[in-house]
Design an enzyme around this catalytic site. Sequence first.
Site, PDB file in Angstrom:
ATOM      1  N   ARG A   1     -22.369  41.875   5.758  1.00  0.00           N
ATOM      2  CA  ARG A   1     -22.727  42.887   4.758  1.00  0.00           C
ATOM      3  C   ARG A   1     -22.935  44.220   5.470  1.00  0.00           C
ATOM      4  O   ARG A   1     -23.205  44.278   6.675  1.00  0.00           O
ATOM      5  CB  ARG A   1     -24.003  42.492   4.016  1.00  0.00           C
ATOM      6  CG  ARG A   1     -23.928  41.166   3.281  1.00  0.00           C
ATOM      7  CD  ARG A   1     -25.270  40.849   2.628  1.00  0.00           C
ATOM      8  NE  ARG A   1     -25.220  39.593   1.886  1.00  0.00           N
ATOM      9  CZ  ARG A   1     -25.581  38.408   2.376  1.00  0.00           C
ATOM     10  NH1 ARG A   1     -26.004  38.328   3.630  1.00  0.00           N
ATOM     11  NH2 ARG A   1     -25.520  37.320   1.636  1.00  0.00           N
TER      12      ARG A   1
ATOM     13  N   LYS B   1     -30.048  38.630   3.963  1.00  0.00           N
ATOM     14  CA  LYS B   1     -30.996  38.870   2.880  1.00  0.00           C
ATOM     15  C   LYS B   1     -32.227  37.994   3.059  1.00  0.00           C
ATOM     16  O   LYS B   1     -32.126  36.823   3.417  1.00  0.00           O
ATOM     17  CB  LYS B   1     -30.339  38.567   1.532  1.00  0.00           C
ATOM     18  CG  LYS B   1     -29.286  39.598   1.123  1.00  0.00           C
ATOM     19  CD  LYS B   1     -28.760  39.318  -0.263  1.00  0.00           C
ATOM     20  CE  LYS B   1     -27.780  40.392  -0.717  1.00  0.00           C
ATOM     21  NZ  LYS B   1     -27.252  40.129  -2.071  1.00  0.00           N
TER      22      LYS B   1
ATOM     23  N   HIS C   1     -17.607  46.771   1.582  1.00  0.00           N
ATOM     24  CA  HIS C   1     -17.842  45.391   1.142  1.00  0.00           C
ATOM     25  C   HIS C   1     -16.520  44.674   0.870  1.00  0.00           C
ATOM     26  O   HIS C   1     -16.458  43.443   0.895  1.00  0.00           O
ATOM     27  CB  HIS C   1     -18.712  45.390  -0.115  1.00  0.00           C
ATOM     28  CG  HIS C   1     -19.521  44.141  -0.287  1.00  0.00           C
ATOM     29  ND1 HIS C   1     -20.572  43.809   0.552  1.00  0.00           N
ATOM     30  CD2 HIS C   1     -19.434  43.121  -1.181  1.00  0.00           C
ATOM     31  CE1 HIS C   1     -21.095  42.658   0.171  1.00  0.00           C
ATOM     32  NE2 HIS C   1     -20.422  42.212  -0.866  1.00  0.00           N
TER      33      HIS C   1
ATOM     34  N   ARG D   1     -15.584  42.377   3.568  1.00  0.00           N
ATOM     35  CA  ARG D   1     -16.272  41.080   3.472  1.00  0.00           C
ATOM     36  C   ARG D   1     -15.497  40.150   2.540  1.00  0.00           C
ATOM     37  O   ARG D   1     -15.291  38.975   2.844  1.00  0.00           O
ATOM     38  CB  ARG D   1     -17.696  41.305   2.963  1.00  0.00           C
ATOM     39  CG  ARG D   1     -18.536  40.031   2.776  1.00  0.00           C
ATOM     40  CD  ARG D   1     -19.975  40.442   2.466  1.00  0.00           C
ATOM     41  NE  ARG D   1     -20.776  39.377   1.912  1.00  0.00           N
ATOM     42  CZ  ARG D   1     -21.440  38.471   2.627  1.00  0.00           C
ATOM     43  NH1 ARG D   1     -21.346  38.492   3.955  1.00  0.00           N
ATOM     44  NH2 ARG D   1     -22.177  37.556   2.036  1.00  0.00           N
TER      45      ARG D   1
ATOM     46  N   HIS E   1     -24.330  32.737   2.122  1.00  0.00           N
ATOM     47  CA  HIS E   1     -24.636  32.496   0.717  1.00  0.00           C
ATOM     48  C   HIS E   1     -25.565  31.295   0.578  1.00  0.00           C
ATOM     49  O   HIS E   1     -25.312  30.242   1.165  1.00  0.00           O
ATOM     50  CB  HIS E   1     -23.362  32.220  -0.091  1.00  0.00           C
ATOM     51  CG  HIS E   1     -22.525  33.433  -0.315  1.00  0.00           C
ATOM     52  ND1 HIS E   1     -21.192  33.372  -0.673  1.00  0.00           N
ATOM     53  CD2 HIS E   1     -22.821  34.761  -0.237  1.00  0.00           C
ATOM     54  CE1 HIS E   1     -20.714  34.602  -0.803  1.00  0.00           C
ATOM     55  NE2 HIS E   1     -21.673  35.448  -0.552  1.00  0.00           N
TER      56      HIS E   1
ATOM     57  N   TYR F   1     -14.180  33.295  -4.513  1.00  0.00           N
ATOM     58  CA  TYR F   1     -13.020  33.543  -3.647  1.00  0.00           C
ATOM     59  C   TYR F   1     -11.899  32.526  -3.879  1.00  0.00           C
ATOM     60  O   TYR F   1     -10.742  32.814  -3.585  1.00  0.00           O
ATOM     61  CB  TYR F   1     -13.454  33.549  -2.180  1.00  0.00           C
ATOM     62  CG  TYR F   1     -14.427  34.658  -1.888  1.00  0.00           C
ATOM     63  CD1 TYR F   1     -14.019  35.988  -1.879  1.00  0.00           C
ATOM     64  CD2 TYR F   1     -15.770  34.389  -1.667  1.00  0.00           C
ATOM     65  CE1 TYR F   1     -14.914  37.013  -1.645  1.00  0.00           C
ATOM     66  CE2 TYR F   1     -16.672  35.413  -1.433  1.00  0.00           C
ATOM     67  CZ  TYR F   1     -16.238  36.721  -1.421  1.00  0.00           C
ATOM     68  OH  TYR F   1     -17.131  37.743  -1.197  1.00  0.00           O
TER      69      TYR F   1
END
Length: 298
Positions: free
Chosen positions: A146, A170, A244, A247, A270, A279
């Site tokens: 990210r 995150k 992004h 990514r 994730h 994806y």
Amino acid sequence: MERFIDEYLTQLRVGKNYSPKTIESYGLDLRQFFEFLQEKKIQDLEKVDHLLVREFLSQLKQADYAKTSTARKIACIRSFFKYLCRQGYLDRNPVLGVATPKREKKLPQFLYQQEMLDLLELVDCSEKLGIRDRALLELFYSSGLRLQEVVGLTLGDLDFPRGYIRVFGKGSKERLVPLGGAAQRALQHYLQESRPYLASEVNGKPSSNVFLNYRGTRLSGRSIQRIFAKYLQQLALNRKLSPHAIRHTFATHLLENGADLRVVQELLGHVDISTTQIYTHLTREKIRAVYLNSHPRA
């Protein structure tokens, strides 16, 4: 009310290590909601009920807010009232009975393999900043990080002997991400030829961050966006893309070349595999496009 907002945002920053951008967005969302309450002459949070929250939702819809923005605002308000209940300021959460609008599922933008290679080749590596930019783009493509993860990357996070980088994602969750050969070579070239020159421009203690600007201080997310936009403009694609998108490109190319979905989930950091499954839609769309362009009776 302002005191409660400040307390809540402090808890997100200190207790949950949310990014400054997320905290800023949450603060704006909450203050928008409280402006709505003031218009309704509501001063006591105990008087806020699900009907008021739904009226706020209706107002957002009339103002033509995107479903993604509305969903974020409701999630923020729900989390805020949950915090107030947990702290003993309120007895009930008025947002619990309010459904979050279903988000529109948009396929993320990405670059095709040749487009990505062309983007990398645009960089002039005869210049100090060009060497940095090439290392930056190679890292994005090799790791799928990210934007803020790249911004926060420090020299101590690089492990060239083992071919890994340490990433804090995150919620300050740590993960190890493999680093491809091309990215390792570009980074080492940058660290040897360009970064020392940039670091010499800083007054005082040099930054430990990997990527520096021309003043020798940490390269910001906004600056990285400008760098990406510059090369993207030279590439002359008729699509609006952000950093992004690399990514998304990273994940899409891995799946196209046979990578397991669970592995891609781990690499991207994730928590829920359903986030990664978007994806697989991209690869199916590409298969369909190839089919339509190739089959004589499609």
